[in-house]
Design an enzyme around this catalytic site. Structure first.
Site, PDB file in Angstrom:
ATOM      1  N   TYR A   1       0.803  -1.228   0.000  1.00 31.33           N
ATOM      2  CA  TYR A   1       0.000   0.000   0.000  1.00 31.33           C
ATOM      3  C   TYR A   1       0.838   1.282   0.000  1.00 31.33           C
ATOM      4  O   TYR A   1       0.274   2.368   0.113  1.00 31.33           O
ATOM      5  CB  TYR A   1      -0.933   0.011   1.222  1.00 31.33           C
ATOM      6  CG  TYR A   1      -2.216  -0.768   1.015  1.00 31.33           C
ATOM      7  CD1 TYR A   1      -2.200  -2.030   0.447  1.00 31.33           C
ATOM      8  CD2 TYR A   1      -3.442  -0.249   1.392  1.00 31.33           C
ATOM      9  CE1 TYR A   1      -3.373  -2.751   0.265  1.00 31.33           C
ATOM     10  CE2 TYR A   1      -4.616  -0.958   1.213  1.00 31.33           C
ATOM     11  CZ  TYR A   1      -4.580  -2.210   0.656  1.00 31.33           C
ATOM     12  OH  TYR A   1      -5.745  -2.915   0.489  1.00 31.33           O
TER      13      TYR A   1
ATOM     14  N   LYS B   1       3.817 -15.941   0.372  1.00 32.47           N
ATOM     15  CA  LYS B   1       3.684 -16.310  -1.043  1.00 32.47           C
ATOM     16  C   LYS B   1       5.108 -16.355  -1.594  1.00 32.47           C
ATOM     17  O   LYS B   1       5.405 -15.814  -2.665  1.00 32.47           O
ATOM     18  CB  LYS B   1       2.804 -15.280  -1.777  1.00 32.47           C
ATOM     19  CG  LYS B   1       2.404 -15.669  -3.202  1.00 32.47           C
ATOM     20  CD  LYS B   1       1.576 -16.948  -3.309  1.00 32.47           C
ATOM     21  CE  LYS B   1       1.507 -17.415  -4.757  1.00 32.47           C
ATOM     22  NZ  LYS B   1       0.891 -18.759  -4.881  1.00 32.47           N
TER      23      LYS B   1
ATOM     24  N   ASP C   1      -2.806 -18.475  -1.063  1.00 30.04           N
ATOM     25  CA  ASP C   1      -3.865 -19.165  -1.823  1.00 30.04           C
ATOM     26  C   ASP C   1      -4.388 -20.368  -1.026  1.00 30.04           C
ATOM     27  O   ASP C   1      -5.599 -20.541  -0.833  1.00 30.04           O
ATOM     28  CB  ASP C   1      -3.381 -19.559  -3.236  1.00 30.04           C
ATOM     29  CG  ASP C   1      -1.998 -20.181  -3.267  1.00 30.04           C
ATOM     30  OD1 ASP C   1      -1.335 -20.268  -2.198  1.00 30.04           O
ATOM     31  OD2 ASP C   1      -1.559 -20.605  -4.359  1.00 30.04           O
TER      32      ASP C   1
ATOM     33  N   ASP D   1      -5.769  -7.587   4.220  1.00 27.33           N
ATOM     34  CA  ASP D   1      -7.022  -6.996   3.737  1.00 27.33           C
ATOM     35  C   ASP D   1      -7.944  -8.098   3.217  1.00 27.33           C
ATOM     36  O   ASP D   1      -9.123  -8.179   3.578  1.00 27.33           O
ATOM     37  CB  ASP D   1      -6.704  -5.985   2.635  1.00 27.33           C
ATOM     38  CG  ASP D   1      -7.957  -5.364   2.049  1.00 27.33           C
ATOM     39  OD1 ASP D   1      -8.852  -4.995   2.831  1.00 27.33           O
ATOM     40  OD2 ASP D   1      -8.046  -5.260   0.807  1.00 27.33           O
TER      41      ASP D   1
ATOM     42  N   ASP E   1     -11.816  -9.804   4.999  1.00 34.29           N
ATOM     43  CA  ASP E   1     -13.162  -9.967   4.426  1.00 34.29           C
ATOM     44  C   ASP E   1     -13.581 -11.434   4.461  1.00 34.29           C
ATOM     45  O   ASP E   1     -14.740 -11.764   4.750  1.00 34.29           O
ATOM     46  CB  ASP E   1     -13.217  -9.468   2.972  1.00 34.29           C
ATOM     47  CG  ASP E   1     -13.544  -7.981   2.866  1.00 34.29           C
ATOM     48  OD1 ASP E   1     -13.091  -7.210   3.742  1.00 34.29           O
ATOM     49  OD2 ASP E   1     -14.236  -7.582   1.907  1.00 34.29           O
TER      50      ASP E   1
HETATM   51  C1  IPM Z   1     -10.211  -1.939   4.288  1.00 42.18           C
HETATM   52  C2  IPM Z   1     -10.476  -1.366   2.920  1.00 42.18           C
HETATM   53  C3  IPM Z   1      -9.355  -0.427   2.530  1.00 42.18           C
HETATM   54  C4  IPM Z   1      -8.062  -1.211   2.421  1.00 42.18           C
HETATM   55  C5  IPM Z   1      -9.625   0.345   1.255  1.00 42.18           C
HETATM   56  C6  IPM Z   1     -10.884   1.112   1.376  1.00 42.18           C
HETATM   57  C7  IPM Z   1      -8.480   1.233   0.897  1.00 42.18           C
HETATM   58  O1  IPM Z   1     -10.674  -2.374   1.998  1.00 42.18           O
HETATM   59  O2  IPM Z   1     -10.064  -1.172   5.238  1.00 42.18           O
HETATM   60  O3  IPM Z   1     -10.200  -3.163   4.413  1.00 42.18           O
HETATM   61  O4  IPM Z   1      -7.817  -1.874   1.418  1.00 42.18           O
HETATM   62  O5  IPM Z   1      -7.309  -1.156   3.368  1.00 42.18           O
HETATM   63 MN    MN Z   2     -10.772  -4.352   2.881  1.00 38.64          MN
END
Ligand code: IPM
Ligand code: MN
Ligand code: NAD
Length: 353
Positions: free
Chosen positions: A137, A187, A220, A244, A248
């Site tokens: 990032y 990875k 993966d 990240d 999710d």
């Molecule tokens: C998160 C989001 C952010 C990230 C985006 C919005 C930049 O997906 O906080 O998980 O990738 O860090």
């Molecule tokens: Mn995210």
């Protein structure tokens, strides 16, 4: 009375709705536990851009620096403004305030159904630790000959020994407070510089933590295993991008992204830390009043814990768990038909006791 100064950055879409509910809950906790929150709201994001042509003022970091904490909803209004513009302040805050630890717990709680067949509470009990200050990032790269046939883009990741070592040590220390198992996402089969370095530093640091079971897994295969065998995992550490993605996935297998909280922490407390749900602004449900506010409310609990109000934090988290196990008031992502505001009200009643 102890007073905390908190900057509110509701952002866009459902970010605005869920912050409103978290603030209601914080106000209830304030009264019950006898501390004071001085809240200052900033309307940065798409709304600010419509007025000023910028998503935040140029001095947004200086504006935020005096606060004890920052509470964010979600940023992003992709139909009106490209995400890579709207999201700049969030990434800048994490990096400039050296919030190098991002904690994203994912736990399947009683009363919540995982999309994984046959899973029961605590089959999923993971803490994703995300390296939050560097890696994929960093703002290093460029685009040349944009839009032309010869277009070239470079996006360079930067991983430093200092950055990797400090987040690994943090993760090992955290594993010691849990089930003493740390898994590192790697990875190194394909990324032969950055991830090979992560592997080497893991091996070095692991020597200092002989009491923690340590392993690593290619990202993966780790994604696959989290779906097939989530009970194997305790603390998972990943680079900025891997973390990240894993967070999710963690939110989903624990029942809903709408339940997943997060804390972006500067452990040294030199700068304010930032608390926000894992999810985004959810344009598909924005404006409908049905976003689940519990991820934001749990993030508010993480904030109070970090600020030094562990009893208030525990009370909010308990209220959330009671709401989930009762199952009577829930938003559609959890199979219910209640609104964001109704769920917030239910938590407030429980926090009031
Ligand atoms: C998160 C989001 C952010 C990230 C985006 C919005 C930049 O997906 O906080 O998980 O990738 O860090
Ligand atoms: Mn995210
Ligand atoms: P998202 O997290 O906003 O939504 C993904 C899916 O989950 C959607 O179907 C959404 O309806 C659902 N969802 C998310 N939060 C929910 C909640 N609280 N209750 C019920 N359902 C919920 O991800 P996306 O659609 O990829 O991104 C939308 C926008 O948000 C984009 O602009 C993106 O860049 C941004 N984003 C911001 C952050 C952040 O501010 N930290 C995080 C992720 C995405």
């Amino acid at each position: 009375m102890t007073t905390y100064k908190v900057a509110l950055y509701p952002g866009d879409g459902i970010g605005i709705d869920v912050v409103a509910e978290a603030v209601k809950v914080l106000r209830a906790a304030e009264v019950r536990f006898g501390f004071k929150l001085e809240l200052t709201e900033f309307d940065w994001g798409h709304r600010y851009w419509q007025r000023t042509g910028q998503v935040a003022p140029v001095d947004f970091l200086e504006k935020l620096k005096p606060f004890d904490a920052i509470f964010l909803g979600a940023v992003g209004d992709p139909a009106n403004l490209p995400d890579h513009i709207t999201l700049v302040p969030l990434i800048r805050i994490r990096q400039s305030f050296d919030q190098y630890v991002c904690l994203r717990p994912a736990q399947l709680l009683a009363g919540v159904r995982s999309p994984l067949a046959g899973r029961v509470p605590d089959d999923v009990d993971i803490m994703v630790v995300r390296e939050n200050s560097e890696g994929e990032y960093v703002d290093a790269g460029g685009t040349f000959s944009a839009g032309r046939q010869e277009e070239v883009s470079l996006q360079t990741a930067v991983h430093t020994r200092k950055g990797v070592e400090r987040i690994l040590r943090y993760s090992f220390d955290l594993a010691r407070t849990r089930r003493r198992h740390l898994t590192m996402a790697t990875k190194s089969n394909a990324m032969k510089y950055s991830m090979v370095m992560w592997d080497r530093i893991l091996a070095d640091v692991a020597h200092d933590y002989p009491d923690v079971k340590t392993d690593k897994c290619h990202i993966d295969a780790l994604c696959m295993n989290l779906v097939l065998r989530p009970e194997r995992y305790d603390v998972i550490i990943g680079s900025n991008l891997f973390g990240d993605i894993l967070s999710d996935l963690g939110g989903a297998i624990a029942g809903s992204l709408g339940l997943a909280p997060s804390a972006n922490i500067n452990p040294e407390r030199t700068f304010p830390s930032l608390f926000e749900p894992v999810h985004g602004s959810a344009p598909d449900i924005a404006g409908k009043g049905i976003a689940n506010p519990l991820a934001a409310i749990r993030s508010a609990a993480m904030m109070l814990d970090f600020l030094g109000q562990p009893d208030a934090a525990q009370c909010i988290e308990t209220a959330v768990r009671q709401n989930l196990s009762a199952g009577a008031v829930r938003t559609p992502d959890l199979g219910g038909h209640h609104t964001t505001v109704q769920v917030g009200d239910d938590i407030v009643v429980r926090v009031n006791g």
